[in-house]
Design an enzyme around this catalytic site. Structure first.
Site, mmCIF file in Angstrom:
data_model
loop_
_atom_site.group_PDB
_atom_site.id
_atom_site.type_symbol
_atom_site.label_atom_id
_atom_site.label_comp_id
_atom_site.label_asym_id
_atom_site.label_seq_id
_atom_site.Cartn_x
_atom_site.Cartn_y
_atom_site.Cartn_z
ATOM 1 N N HIS A 222 14.048 6.810 1.530
ATOM 2 C CA HIS A 222 14.338 6.953 0.106
ATOM 3 C C HIS A 222 15.542 6.123 -0.299
ATOM 4 C CE1 HIS A 222 11.728 10.491 0.273
ATOM 5 N NE2 HIS A 222 11.500 10.133 -0.974
ATOM 6 N N ARG A 337 -0.046 1.560 -8.574
ATOM 7 C CA ARG A 337 -0.464 2.084 -7.273
ATOM 8 C C ARG A 337 -0.223 3.594 -7.260
ATOM 9 N NH1 ARG A 337 1.471 -3.290 -5.376
ATOM 10 N NH2 ARG A 337 0.048 -4.026 -3.775
ATOM 11 N N ARG A 373 -4.826 2.440 -10.604
ATOM 12 C CA ARG A 373 -5.726 2.393 -9.456
ATOM 13 C C ARG A 373 -5.777 3.791 -8.849
ATOM 14 N NH1 ARG A 373 -4.421 -1.147 -4.350
ATOM 15 N NH2 ARG A 373 -2.716 0.297 -3.996
ATOM 16 N N ASN A 494 -4.494 -9.177 -0.941
ATOM 17 C CA ASN A 494 -3.835 -8.779 0.318
ATOM 18 C C ASN A 494 -4.883 -8.285 1.316
ATOM 19 O OD1 ASN A 494 -1.662 -9.108 -1.380
ATOM 20 N ND2 ASN A 494 -1.281 -6.928 -1.651
ATOM 21 N N ARG A 505 -3.218 -7.268 8.373
ATOM 22 C CA ARG A 505 -2.073 -7.679 7.548
ATOM 23 C C ARG A 505 -0.762 -7.053 8.009
ATOM 24 N NH1 ARG A 505 -3.467 -4.574 1.773
ATOM 25 N NH2 ARG A 505 -1.257 -4.518 1.344
ATOM 26 N N CYS A 542 -4.601 -8.921 -8.597
ATOM 27 C CA CYS A 542 -3.420 -8.052 -8.551
ATOM 28 C C CYS A 542 -2.762 -8.073 -7.165
ATOM 29 C CB CYS A 542 -3.755 -6.629 -8.982
ATOM 30 S SG CYS A 542 -4.942 -5.843 -7.894
HETATM 31 C C1 PEP Z 1 -4.459 -5.790 -2.316
HETATM 32 O O1 PEP Z 1 -5.051 -5.401 -1.306
HETATM 33 O O2 PEP Z 1 -4.326 -6.994 -2.615
HETATM 34 C C2 PEP Z 1 -3.859 -4.824 -3.250
HETATM 35 C C3 PEP Z 1 -3.378 -5.184 -4.409
HETATM 36 O O3 PEP Z 1 -3.772 -3.538 -2.832
HETATM 37 P P1 PEP Z 1 -2.702 -3.034 -1.744
HETATM 38 O O4 PEP Z 1 -1.784 -4.159 -1.437
HETATM 39 O O5 PEP Z 1 -2.025 -1.877 -2.346
HETATM 40 O O6 PEP Z 1 -3.600 -2.695 -0.598
HETATM 41 MG MG MG Z 2 -5.591 -3.297 -1.121
#
Ligand code: PEP
Ligand code: MG
Length: 585
Positions: A222, A337, A373, A494, A505, A542
């Site tokens: 935090h 998010r 989302r 992502n 990732r 996004c």
């Molecule tokens: C993504 O996967 O590009 C995305 C925006 O969602 P997150 O990074 O929260 O998985």
């Molecule tokens: Mg994602």
């Protein structure tokens, strides 16, 4: 409660860099051996130049005392506990205003911890059986509980060790009539601390802090989140010594020495020479100039030199980020998010809690689009109270929409909260990790049920645009079919990169080949735009790639309708758009 992972750090926040564990002492290749450079992990970028101040926690020295009147001692403890809870209530209110509901929640957790029966009974029992003073009983119990948490095989519980210490110190401070640590002096400083409890961070006078540097702490604590929200460079994992050798070989205390924090590289310089200071002053000035120049783009359109317009929105993790969205003049929120609400909670956030958060965001955005989302947990974002089984391959496991379609009560609670909030602004809803038409059909059925329920209950709501995230190759390949079912696509680059390239990732070893510019990914983007448009959808990005200004012109040429980036990137991307000329090759 479980913290968000590094990867899921609040939008607008510079991702932590992959530095090795802290080393201190001059770097091997440092041409000026005298300058001490200490390495750590950056939690937020930027440069800070100023005096170092070692934050000394008020050492509430506690001595064991035998007491005659045990009942009176118990009363002293109960009163101190109540007073500590009152203080925490005040801190919660303060944090709520300064850093938002999700980040303030820790002070509610601390209040609850002070009511924990095991904790309270252990203290009372000690006072009674050992006839000791309350301070001593609190200190010993705090220590015992903290050690117990620290030894647990669970990151979340281990982090609670610091919280138990924090609440115990608070009660002891009340019993002793002393305050907790704070910055002395009027001059803003670079604050060095072993670790900073959230309660300490929020109590600091923000105008006196140029930067935080801590020995311990995790990027997801935090305190790190609060530091980021304050928008100042911050480093963790910096193993700084108490003293250092000056160029003249004198032993000096770090406290009061001059220093520089390079939040881009994750380095703290102690007693830098003139040349280093000049170098960093220049970088800092350039940063300021860039910020000032970008400010002039506020209120301007996102339009290319040859007249092509695009929507530029911002990504957020919670209510507190909205101020940043507005300050950077984003046209809307392209990715809220929502899982942060869950990650920061002790238990499933109920309909009312979620409704309050979504409503606040919608109201603050005053009619501008807010794309929420739905819950995207699983993989790196784990929440204890969901009690999910350990998986061999969680990135490809039970996550996101898969959980929502399986545990429908959770999904419906969220959808009810979103639809109720839709009455207060312009909300769109999007669904993560879609792989099939069947999923979209099921989602739409559930949405219809939720709307029917609200209608029966006479609860007002607006019709929301429905969209899906395109973050799996499967969704890309059937995007022509999916486009007929929804209003928009938002590409999560992502995840799309990780699934397309088969590269985790989260794996730092593969960072160098995790390449969102890969031809396969870029071809997919074009395919999604074309299929989306043919099916009547608008299409945006996004994922982090949306903020990559080396590709802004490419995205415009591909025909994207929207880019959603972290708030701090909005004006930079606007600048790029306004300088692009698509009529030229
Ligand atoms: C993504 O996967 O590009 C995305 C925006 O969602 P997150 O990074 O929260 O998985
Ligand atoms: Mg994602």
């Amino acid at each position: 409660m479980r913290h968000a992972s590094a990867d899921a750090c609040l939008p607008g926040i510079r991702a932590p860099q992959n530095h090795n564990a802290a080393l201190y002492g001059p770097r091997k290749n440092d041409w000026r051996q005298q300058i001490m450079q200490l390495e750590g992990k950056s939690v937020f970028g930027g440069i800070a130049i100023g005096k170092l101040s070692v934050y000394n926690k008020k050492d509430n020295q506690v001595k064991r005392r035998k007491v005659e009147d045990v009942a009176a001692e118990e009363t002293r403890f109960s009163e101190a506990r109540e007073a500590a809870k009152e203080q925490l209530k005040g801190l919660y209110e303060k944090a709520l205003k300064e850093v938002g509901e999700v980040n303030a929640a820790i002070f509610e957790v601390h209040q609850m911890m002070l009511d924990d029966l095991d904790y309270v009974e252990s203290i009372i029992n000690m006072i009674r059986t050992q006839e000791v003073n309350a301070e001593f009983a609190v200190a010993v119990t705090g220590d015992n509980f903290s050690k117990m948490f620290a030894a647990m095989d669970d990151d979340y519980m281990r982090e609670r060790a610091a919280d138990v210490k924090d609440i115990s110190n608070r009660v002891i401070a009340v019993l002793q009539g002393t305050g907790q640590g704070q910055i002395t002096g009027e001059e803003p400083v670079i604050l060095l601390a072993d670790d900073l409890a959230p309660s300490e961070t929020v109590q600091l006078d923000k105008s006196l802090v140029l930067s935080f540097v801590t020995r311990h702490g995790s990027t997801n604590s935090h305190t790190a989140i609060l530091a980021r929200t304050m928008n100042i460079p911050a480093l963790i994992g910096v193993d700084y010594p108490e003293t250092f050798q000056t160029a003249a070989q004198e032993e000096k205390s770090l406290d009061g020495a001059f220093g520089i924090v390079d939040g881009y590289q994750g380095i703290l310089y102690v007693d830098p020479d003139e040349e280093t200071i000049a170098k960093y002053r220049k970088i800092k000035d350039e940063d300021e100039d860039k910020k000032r120049l970008l400010q002039e783009l506020k209120g301007k359109e996102n339009v290319t030199l040859d007249g092509k317009k695009i929507n530029l929105y911002a990504n957020i993790g919670g209510v507190a980020d909205v101020a940043n969205v507005l300050a950077n003049d984003a046209g809307g929120i392209g990715l809220f998010r929502s899982e942060f609400l869950y990650l920061e909670s002790e238990d499933y956030p109920g309909e009312e809690t979620q409704f309050a958060a979504y409503k606040t965001v919608a109201e603050n955005m005053a009619g501008k689009k807010v794309i929420i989302r739905t819950l995207d947990i699983g993989a790196d974002k784990q929440v204890d109270y969901f009690q999910m089984e350990k998986e061999e391959n969680p990135a490809m496991g039970y996550r996101a929409i898969r959980i929502c379609l399986d545990r429908r009560e959770i999904f419906k609670t969220q959808l009810r909260a979103i639809y109720r909030a839709s009455h207060f602004g312009t909300i769109s809803i999007m669904f993560p990790m879609i792989i099939s038409l069947q999923e979209v059909k099921e989602i739409k059925e559930i949405v219809a049920q939720v709307k029917a329920e609200l209608e029966n209950e006479g609860i007002p709501y607006k019709d929301c645009e429905l969209g899906i995230m395109i973050e799996t190759p499967a969704a890309v390949m059937i995007s022509d079919v999916l486009a007929k079912e929804v209003d928009f696509f938002s590409i999560g680059t992502n995840d799309l990169t990780q699934y397309t390239l088969a590269i985790d990732r989260q794996n730092p070893k593969l960072d160098n080949i995790y390449d969102s510019h890969h031809e396969a990914v870029l071809r997919m983007l074009q395919m999604v735009v074309d299929n989306g448009h043919a099916g009547g959808c608008w299409v945006g990005i996004c994922g982090e790639l949306g903020a990559d200004t080396t590709l802004t012109e490419t995205f415009l040429r591909m025909g994207f309708d929207e880019l959603s980036v972290s708030p701090s990137m909005v004006l930079k991307v606007r600048d790029k758009i306004r300088n692009a000329d698509l009529s030229k090759n």
